[in-house]
Design a protein around this motif. Structure first.
Motif, PDB file in Angstrom:
ATOM      1  N   THR A   1       5.744 -27.955  67.254  1.00 48.87           N
ATOM      2  CA  THR A   1       6.958 -27.208  67.591  1.00 48.87           C
ATOM      3  C   THR A   1       7.606 -26.636  66.339  1.00 48.87           C
ATOM      4  N   ALA A   2       7.706 -27.440  65.297  1.00 48.36           N
ATOM      5  CA  ALA A   2       8.310 -26.975  64.046  1.00 48.36           C
ATOM      6  C   ALA A   2       7.500 -25.831  63.441  1.00 48.36           C
ATOM      7  N   LEU A   3       6.175 -25.958  63.443  1.00 49.75           N
ATOM      8  CA  LEU A   3       5.327 -24.891  62.895  1.00 49.75           C
ATOM      9  C   LEU A   3       5.478 -23.606  63.694  1.00 49.75           C
ATOM     10  N   GLN A   4       5.568 -23.753  65.011  1.00 50.20           N
ATOM     11  CA  GLN A   4       5.789 -22.562  65.833  1.00 50.20           C
ATOM     12  C   GLN A   4       7.124 -21.922  65.489  1.00 50.20           C
TER      13      GLN A   4
ATOM     14  N   ILE B   1      18.620 -27.143  79.041  1.00 46.18           N
ATOM     15  CA  ILE B   1      17.894 -28.078  78.175  1.00 46.18           C
ATOM     16  C   ILE B   1      18.860 -28.815  77.257  1.00 46.18           C
ATOM     17  N   LEU B   2      19.760 -28.055  76.644  1.00 45.42           N
ATOM     18  CA  LEU B   2      20.728 -28.682  75.743  1.00 45.42           C
ATOM     19  C   LEU B   2      21.675 -29.605  76.508  1.00 45.42           C
TER      20      LEU B   2
ATOM     21  N   ALA C   1      20.895 -14.552  63.027  1.00 42.61           N
ATOM     22  CA  ALA C   1      21.438 -15.817  63.536  1.00 42.61           C
ATOM     23  C   ALA C   1      20.355 -16.616  64.245  1.00 42.61           C
ATOM     24  N   LEU C   2      19.481 -15.926  64.986  1.00 42.29           N
ATOM     25  CA  LEU C   2      18.397 -16.611  65.679  1.00 42.29           C
ATOM     26  C   LEU C   2      17.446 -17.263  64.683  1.00 42.29           C
ATOM     27  N   SER C   3      17.156 -16.578  63.590  1.00 40.12           N
ATOM     28  CA  SER C   3      16.264 -17.134  62.566  1.00 40.12           C
ATOM     29  C   SER C   3      16.851 -18.402  61.969  1.00 40.12           C
ATOM     30  N   ILE C   4      18.154 -18.373  61.683  1.00 41.51           N
ATOM     31  CA  ILE C   4      18.814 -19.563  61.137  1.00 41.51           C
ATOM     32  C   ILE C   4      18.782 -20.697  62.153  1.00 41.51           C
ATOM     33  N   LEU C   5      19.016 -20.352  63.417  1.00 36.12           N
ATOM     34  CA  LEU C   5      19.015 -21.354  64.479  1.00 36.12           C
ATOM     35  C   LEU C   5      17.649 -22.031  64.590  1.00 36.12           C
TER      36      LEU C   5
ATOM     37  N   SER D   1      13.074 -30.275  71.268  1.00 38.33           N
ATOM     38  CA  SER D   1      12.027 -29.419  70.703  1.00 38.33           C
ATOM     39  C   SER D   1      11.593 -28.331  71.671  1.00 38.33           C
ATOM     40  N   VAL D   2      11.837 -28.546  72.974  1.00 41.36           N
ATOM     41  CA  VAL D   2      11.453 -27.544  73.977  1.00 41.36           C
ATOM     42  C   VAL D   2      12.203 -26.232  73.753  1.00 41.36           C
ATOM     43  N   VAL D   3      13.386 -26.303  73.129  1.00 40.31           N
ATOM     44  CA  VAL D   3      14.162 -25.091  72.862  1.00 40.31           C
ATOM     45  C   VAL D   3      13.342 -24.096  72.039  1.00 40.31           C
ATOM     46  N   VAL D   4      12.638 -24.593  71.031  1.00 40.30           N
ATOM     47  CA  VAL D   4      11.821 -23.706  70.205  1.00 40.30           C
ATOM     48  C   VAL D   4      10.691 -23.112  71.017  1.00 40.30           C
ATOM     49  N   PHE D   5      10.059 -23.923  71.885  1.00 39.45           N
ATOM     50  CA  PHE D   5       8.987 -23.414  72.726  1.00 39.45           C
ATOM     51  C   PHE D   5       9.489 -22.281  73.628  1.00 39.45           C
ATOM     52  N   PHE D   6      10.699 -22.445  74.156  1.00 35.93           N
ATOM     53  CA  PHE D   6      11.244 -21.403  75.020  1.00 35.93           C
ATOM     54  C   PHE D   6      11.522 -20.127  74.232  1.00 35.93           C
ATOM     55  N   LEU D   7      12.108 -20.273  73.056  1.00 32.05           N
ATOM     56  CA  LEU D   7      12.367 -19.084  72.248  1.00 32.05           C
ATOM     57  C   LEU D   7      11.065 -18.384  71.876  1.00 32.05           C
ATOM     58  N   GLY D   8      10.041 -19.172  71.537  1.00 27.95           N
ATOM     59  CA  GLY D   8       8.745 -18.586  71.210  1.00 27.95           C
ATOM     60  C   GLY D   8       8.109 -17.902  72.406  1.00 27.95           C
ATOM     61  N   TYR D   9       8.215 -18.526  73.569  1.00 31.24           N
ATOM     62  CA  TYR D   9       7.630 -17.958  74.784  1.00 31.24           C
ATOM     63  C   TYR D   9       8.263 -16.618  75.128  1.00 31.24           C
TER      64      TYR D   9
END
Length: 645
Positions: free
Chosen positions: A273-276, A450-451, A297-301, A491-499
């Protein structure tokens, strides 16, 4: 386990041993730490001096230093004290890794002669942190020896291990250690006897009203653990159990060194997740788009999330955590940093706010205060840091500070969740006033859900922890399970943003207006009749001649710019002149164009959806909804009736 477990995982154990295991993330972190060490002297020379021993100590006795650095060997010839003429015992110029810590005891060659308290009860292991590369001296006093002091008669209890992991090495020796022997893992006095049928047994003394203990195979490398090599909480027997039972039967589920593997599902999810997340940051910022303010802002998040996940994995690794336990502080950075950053992203995404992140500085004051407090923790000796902040001593001021910080962080994040949820809901309630088609931002609701789950789990953890504190009923397994659940859900938050970044790249390329979009006010000055009539004429002309409605991303600010007016005037003109909101106004032209094309022979071979997309709709559902709103019929019903007529 307490709420601070969010920061420190489930590492409630007295001594944190190194452990074998190999994985990519470990190599990366160790390389970074190795480079860091280049700029520091790796070894600290330490001299140990014993300036007092019990009077009955025989001058012919040899004293040894035994500890975590020599696998608790009670008679290691490399750690022999030399008796000086002044009566002191000296062990000179021993080298230990700078910034590390050790646990140790003094013996006279075996565990029967180990040092104890003056009353003959066990002495907890001594600890020392090496915070400087300069030579230092540690002065010690020995109050008594286990074989020389008269021991008071104590109650005893029998421990039996009735089940061992299948991968236990054959002919292995089992030991038990705990507060009854000062937590020495290879104490020969507490070696379990094999009584047959796979059962091992030992009798231990009872001091006080509480026994804490663990089983090992001789050292902390081979301590019992949970699945995937994770440390398990101390086993606890309280006074009520001790008063009713004299035989305790235990089962060992895993050995830490035998159960750890490269493919640890938990850490693998966090690492991937972190690598993604880091990859997604690169993708977002490599695209040339107009929505750079939201993307920053999204990049920082995403960086905050990914960095915290990596920090979580680092402290999960016992090799790194043993030498660098203060890295555990890094995971807490998310407490007061994540929510304000998410708020900035939401405002920039939905309202195209161009305020610099630094202009939001009041939101980050709690984070800055947290950093100041944590700096004081960072400069504590390593063993003191672990004892006060990991071993859950409510008498410890730092631990109490942790408790306050965690509770405040929960309240802080709940407040921001409701604030962000309100912004998102207001946006979707007024989206028809500003955009001509549905915006692909429904994923924001998913992220908020999720949050919300994370906050709910966090609340449960604190509730269970408070209950366990006041009732003295340990709830370690439940809390550890919930903590792991929070990190997986988080960690699912990152997966959703990536998706959504891959599936819907237009999310990151939204057109940027000149000014912030504001929802229409209820009370506005009425336009003059001539001005309104002129605006209506101009609107109809630009819609029919320039066909701006064909742009599926057409927004109120973009149309206002084309007409050389502002969004407020244009919005009032559409509302007053056509009695419609912006979306309905644009979609009526799209529907009319659709009807014309659907009846044109050259579009005969195209589907309704293809024509709908051609006239500016961005989805089938949006088209069907708008068509029925304009004609009061579905497309098929409309054309069937048209053919019948």
């Amino acid at each position: 386990m307490t709420t601070t477990s969010l920061l420190l995982s489930s590492k409630k154990t007295h001594y944190l041993p190194k452990r074998k295991g190999y994985s990519v993330y470990r190599y990366v972190v160790l390389i970074v730490l190795l480079l860091h060490s280049i700029f520091l002297k790796l070894n600290a020379q330490t001299t140990f001096i014993i300036d007092y021993v019990p009077p009955e100590t025989n001058v012919k006795d040899t004293l040894y230093l035994s500890g975590s650095f020599n696998n608790w060997n009670p008679a290691d010839k490399n750690y022999v004290f030399q008796l000086q003429e002044n009566g002191n015992y000296v062990l000179a110029n021993k080298q230990f890794h700078n910034s590390s810590w050790i646990s140790y005891k003094i013996t006279r060659g075996n565990w029967e002669t180990v040092e104890v308290q003056k009353n003959g009860q066990p002495l907890n292991v001594r600890k020392h942190s090496f915070t400087s590369s300069k030579p230092e001296t540690v002065t010690l006093q020995v109050a008594g020896w286990a074989d020389q002091l008269k021991k008071e008669k104590t109650n005893r209890i029998v421990l039996q291990v009735v089940d061992l992991p299948n991968n236990t090495p054959p002919n292995t020796s089992l030991f038990v250690c705990g507060n009854f022997n000062g937590w020495v893992p290879g104490d020969e006095r507490y070696k379990l006897q094999d009584i047959g049928n796979g059962i091992h047994q030992i009798s231990i003394p009872v001091y006080g009203n509480r026994i804490e203990y663990k089983y090992t195979r001789g050292n902390w490398l081979t301590v019992e653990g949970n699945s995937y090599g994770r440390p398990r909480p101390n086993r606890v027997l309280d006074v009520n159990i001790l008063s009713t039972k004299t035989l305790i039967k235990d089962s060992i589920a895993f050995w830490e060194d035998q159960s750890y593997g490269i493919f640890n599902p938990y850490t693998l999810v966090l690492v991937l997740t972190a690598l993604q997340g880091f990859f997604l940051i690169f993708i977002i910022n490599s695209n040339q788009n107009n929505n750079k303010w939201a993307n920053q802002a999204l990049s920082i998040l995403i960086f905050v999330i990914s960095f915290t996940l990596i920090a979580r994995v680092v402290i999960y690794d016992r090799v790194i955590y043993t030498n660098y336990p203060k890295l555990s502080l890094l995971t807490d950075l998310v407490f007061f940093l994540y929510a304000p950053t998410l708020l900035i992203y939401i405002k920039r995404l939905l309202h195209h706010a161009k305020k610099s992140i630094w202009q939001y500085w009041p939101h980050f004051l709690p984070f800055l205060l947290q950093c100041i407090v944590y700096v004081t923790f960072f400069f504590k000796p390593t063993h003191t840091f672990i004892e006060q902040n990991l071993f859950q001593s409510m008498d410890s001021p730092p631990y109490a500070v942790y408790e306050v910080i965690v509770v405040l962080a929960l309240a802080f994040n709940i407040w921001y969740w409701f604030k962000i949820n309100g912004i998102v809901n207001r946006y979707f309630r007024n989206i028809e006033h500003n955009y001509s088609t549905d915006q692909n931002l429904k994923y924001l609701n998913t992220i908020l859900i999720i949050l919300g789950i994370c906050l709910l789990l966090w609340t449960v953890i604190i509730t269970v922890d408070v209950y366990a504190t006041f009732t003295e009923q340990p709830a370690n397994f439940l809390i550890n399970f919930l903590i792991d659940g929070i990190w997986i859900v988080f960690s699912v938050v990152v997966f959703f943003l990536g998706y959504f970044a891959i599936k819907q790249p237009q999310i990151f390329r939204m057109p940027e207006p000149e000014e912030e979009i504001e929802e229409p006010k209820i009370e506005k000055p009425v336009l003059e009749t001539e001005e309104l009539a002129q605006l209506k004429t101009n609107l109809h002309q630009i819609m029919t001649q320039e066909q701006v409605y064909l742009n599926p991303q057409l927004s109120l600010p973009e149309l206002a710019e084309k007409m050389n007016t502002n969004v407020h005037t244009l919005s009032r003109a559409i509302n007053a002149g056509f009695n419609k909101n912006f979306r309905d106004f644009v979609n009526q032209y799209r529907i009319q164009d659709f009807i014309n094309r659907a009846q044109d022979e050259k579009y005969k071979n195209q589907t309704f959806l293809a024509i709908a997309l051609a006239v500016g709709f961005n989805s089938k559902s949006s088209f069907n909804r708008s068509f029925k709103k304009v004609t009061d019929k579905s497309p098929r019903e409309y054309f069937n009736q048209l053919n019948q007529d």
